[in-house]
Design an enzyme around this catalytic site. Structure first.
Site, short mmCIF file in Angstrom:
data_model
loop_
_atom_site.label_atom_id
_atom_site.label_comp_id
_atom_site.label_asym_id
_atom_site.label_seq_id
_atom_site.Cartn_x
_atom_site.Cartn_y
_atom_site.Cartn_z
CB THR A 28 -0.95 0.05 1.22
OG1 THR A 28 -0.19 -0.17 2.40
CG2 THR A 28 -2.04 -1.01 1.13
CG PHE A 35 -8.21 -7.62 -1.72
CD1 PHE A 35 -7.99 -6.76 -2.78
CD2 PHE A 35 -8.21 -9.00 -1.97
CE1 PHE A 35 -7.76 -7.23 -4.05
CE2 PHE A 35 -7.98 -9.47 -3.25
CZ PHE A 35 -7.75 -8.60 -4.28
CD GLN A 103 -1.59 -13.41 2.29
OE1 GLN A 103 -2.79 -13.60 2.21
NE2 GLN A 103 -1.05 -12.76 3.30
CG ASP A 106 3.24 -6.28 -5.49
OD1 ASP A 106 4.27 -6.92 -5.25
OD2 ASP A 106 2.57 -5.70 -4.61
CG HIS A 121 -2.05 -15.92 -3.50
ND1 HIS A 121 -2.53 -15.00 -2.59
CD2 HIS A 121 -2.26 -17.14 -2.94
CE1 HIS A 121 -3.00 -15.64 -1.53
NE2 HIS A 121 -2.84 -16.92 -1.72
CB CYS A 129 -2.30 -20.38 -24.60
SG CYS A 129 -3.66 -20.96 -25.64
CB CYS A 132 -1.40 -24.30 -27.51
SG CYS A 132 -0.77 -22.60 -27.46
CB SER A 190 -6.64 -9.08 6.78
OG SER A 190 -6.80 -9.98 5.70
CG ASN A 212 -2.19 -6.00 9.51
OD1 ASN A 212 -1.65 -5.96 8.40
ND2 ASN A 212 -3.49 -6.04 9.66
P1 NAD Z 1 -5.84 -7.78 2.95
O1 NAD Z 1 -6.28 -6.65 2.09
O2 NAD Z 1 -6.82 -8.78 3.39
O3 NAD Z 1 -5.16 -7.19 4.25
C1 NAD Z 1 -4.20 -6.18 4.21
C2 NAD Z 1 -3.91 -5.75 5.63
O4 NAD Z 1 -2.81 -4.86 5.58
C3 NAD Z 1 -5.06 -5.00 6.29
O5 NAD Z 1 -5.39 -5.64 7.50
C4 NAD Z 1 -4.52 -3.58 6.53
O6 NAD Z 1 -4.88 -3.08 7.78
C5 NAD Z 1 -3.03 -3.81 6.50
N1 NAD Z 1 -2.25 -2.68 5.97
C6 NAD Z 1 -2.50 -1.89 4.90
N2 NAD Z 1 -1.51 -1.00 4.72
C7 NAD Z 1 -0.61 -1.25 5.71
C8 NAD Z 1 0.65 -0.68 6.07
N3 NAD Z 1 1.18 0.33 5.37
N4 NAD Z 1 1.30 -1.18 7.15
C9 NAD Z 1 0.78 -2.21 7.87
N5 NAD Z 1 -0.41 -2.78 7.58
C10 NAD Z 1 -1.07 -2.31 6.51
O7 NAD Z 1 -4.59 -8.43 2.20
P2 NAD Z 1 -4.04 -9.90 2.25
O8 NAD Z 1 -4.13 -10.43 3.63
O9 NAD Z 1 -2.72 -9.86 1.56
O10 NAD Z 1 -5.05 -10.73 1.35
C11 NAD Z 1 -5.48 -10.19 0.12
C12 NAD Z 1 -5.32 -11.05 -1.09
O11 NAD Z 1 -5.37 -10.19 -2.22
C13 NAD Z 1 -4.00 -11.75 -1.20
O12 NAD Z 1 -4.30 -13.04 -1.51
C14 NAD Z 1 -3.25 -11.08 -2.36
O13 NAD Z 1 -2.88 -12.05 -3.33
C15 NAD Z 1 -4.24 -10.19 -3.03
N6 NAD Z 1 -3.80 -8.77 -3.22
C16 NAD Z 1 -2.54 -8.52 -3.65
C17 NAD Z 1 -2.12 -7.21 -3.82
C18 NAD Z 1 -0.72 -6.96 -4.30
O14 NAD Z 1 -0.13 -7.81 -4.97
N7 NAD Z 1 -0.11 -5.81 -3.96
C19 NAD Z 1 -2.99 -6.16 -3.56
C20 NAD Z 1 -4.30 -6.45 -3.12
C21 NAD Z 1 -4.67 -7.77 -2.96
ZN ZN Z 2 -2.46 -21.11 -27.66
#
Ligand code: NAD
Ligand code: ZN
Length: 238
Positions: A28, A35, A103, A106, A121, A129, A132, A190, A212
Site C-alpha cells: 500500500t 483488499f 501473498q 506485484d 499466489h 494459453c 496450447c 489481515s 499490521n
Molecule cells: P488484505 O487486504 O486482506 O489485508 C491487508 C492488511 O494490511 C489489512 O489488514 C490492513 O490493515 C493492512 N495494511 C494496509 N496497509 C498497511 C501498512 N502500510 N502497514 C501495515 N499494515 C497495513 O490483504 P491480504 O491479507 O494480503 O489478502 C489479500 C489477497 O489479495 C491476497 O491473496 C493477495 O494475493 C491479493 N492482493 C494482492 C495485492 C498486491 O499484490 N499488492 C494487492 C491487493 C490484494
Molecule cells: Zn495457444
C-alpha cells in the site's frame, strides 16, 4: 510503541533465520490498494465482489468482466518498491533473513533485490494459453480486450484465483521455510486468507511478530504485536 520497536530491533539483530510472511499491506505504501484495509478494494463499490471477479468461476464464465477488473485494479504500471521491500532485501543480504513469503502478486520484493521470494499466489507478469499452454508476458499482450493466444485460445494469468489450489511446490517450500525459522514476522496481511494464515501453524520458533494496521485473528499468538504502518516500524530497525 517505542518499547515494542526496540524489542523488535533486539529480536531481529539476534535472529539467524527470519522469515517474513506478508500481504497486500506491504505494497500500500507503493500505492497499490489492499483488499480489506480502510481504502481497500472491498470498501469500494462494485457490482460484484472482488472475490468473485478474481475467481476461476468468473474467469471461465465471464472473462470480459474478469479482465476488466484485472487490468483496472490488479495491474499497476510504474510502481516501485518501498522502504519495506528494501529493508527486507537488506536483511536477506545481511544473512539473517532466509525468505520472504508473500501473498502479493506485484513482484515488488524481487524488484527491491530480494532473492528468496515465495509467491503463494503467483504474479501478474506472466500468462499462459488455456489451449496450447504457450507462455506470454504482460508486455506483449493486448490489454484492451480479452487477451488471446496466436492459436485463438484465451490467456490465463499465472496467479492463483479464488477457487483454485495453490501450487504444491510453492506451498511445500513455504511450509519448510516457516518450520525452520527462529523468528516469523507477519506483516501487512489481515490473515483472513487461509493459504497464508495456515502457515502459522508450522512455526516452531521463538518469536512470532505481527505488524499490521488493523487487528488480526492471530494477534493473541504473537510475542510482539504492533498496529502501525510497516514502513514506520521497519525504518526504525537498525
Ligand atoms: P488484505 O487486504 O486482506 O489485508 C491487508 C492488511 O494490511 C489489512 O489488514 C490492513 O490493515 C493492512 N495494511 C494496509 N496497509 C498497511 C501498512 N502500510 N502497514 C501495515 N499494515 C497495513 O490483504 P491480504 O491479507 O494480503 O489478502 C489479500 C489477497 O489479495 C491476497 O491473496 C493477495 O494475493 C491479493 N492482493 C494482492 C495485492 C498486491 O499484490 N499488492 C494487492 C491487493 C490484494
Ligand atoms: Zn495457444
Amino acid at each position: 510503541m517505542d518499547k515494542e520497536i526496540s524489542k523488535l530491533n533486539f529480536i531481529i539483530n539476534n535472529s539467524k533465520n527470519i522469515v517474513f510472511l506478508g500481504g497486500a499491506g506491504v505494497s500500500t505504501e507503493s500505492g497499490i490498494p489492499d483488499f480489506r484495509g480502510k481504502d481497500g478494494l472491498y470498501n469500494q463499490k462494485y457490482d460484484y465482489s472482488p472475490e468473485y471477479m478474481l475467481s476461476i468461476d468468473c474467469f471461465l464464465n465471464d472473462p470480459e468482466l474478469f479482465y476488466k477488473f484485472y487490468f483496472d485494479k490488479m495491474i499497476y504500471d510504474d510502481v516501485k518498491p518501498n522502504i519495506i521491500h528494501y529493508k527486507l532485501a537488506d536483511l536477506e543480504k545481511r544473512g539473517i533473513l532466509s525468505s520472504v513469503i508473500t501473498q502479493n502478486i506485484d513482484g515488488l520484493h524481487q524488484m527491491a533485490g530480494s532473492k528468496n521470494v515465495l509467491e503463494l499466489h503467483g504474479n501478474v507478469y506472466s500468462f499462459h494459453c488455456m489451449k496450447c499452454n504457450k507462455k506470454y508476458n504482460l508486455q506483449n499482450i493486448n490489454r484492451s480486450d480479452i487477451p488471446k493466444c496466436s492459436c485463438g485460445g484465451i490467456l490465463k494469468p499465472d496467479i492463483v484465483l479464488y477457487g483454485e489450489m495453490m501450487d504444491e511446490n510453492v506451498s511445500r517450500k513455504a511450509i519448510y521455510e516457516v518450520s525452520k525459522a527462529d523468528t516469523l514476522i507477519v506483516g501487512g496481511t489481515s490473515l483472513l486468507v487461509n493459504t497464508a494464515s495456515s502457515l502459522l501453524n508450522y512455526f516452531n520458533g521463538d518469536n512470532l511478530v505481527i505488524i499490521n494496521l488493523d487487528k488480526t485473528p492471530f494477534d493473541f499468538r504473537a510475542n510482539i504485536v504492533i498496529h502501525e504502518k510497516l514502513g514506520n516500524v521497519l525504518k526504525k530497525i537498525k
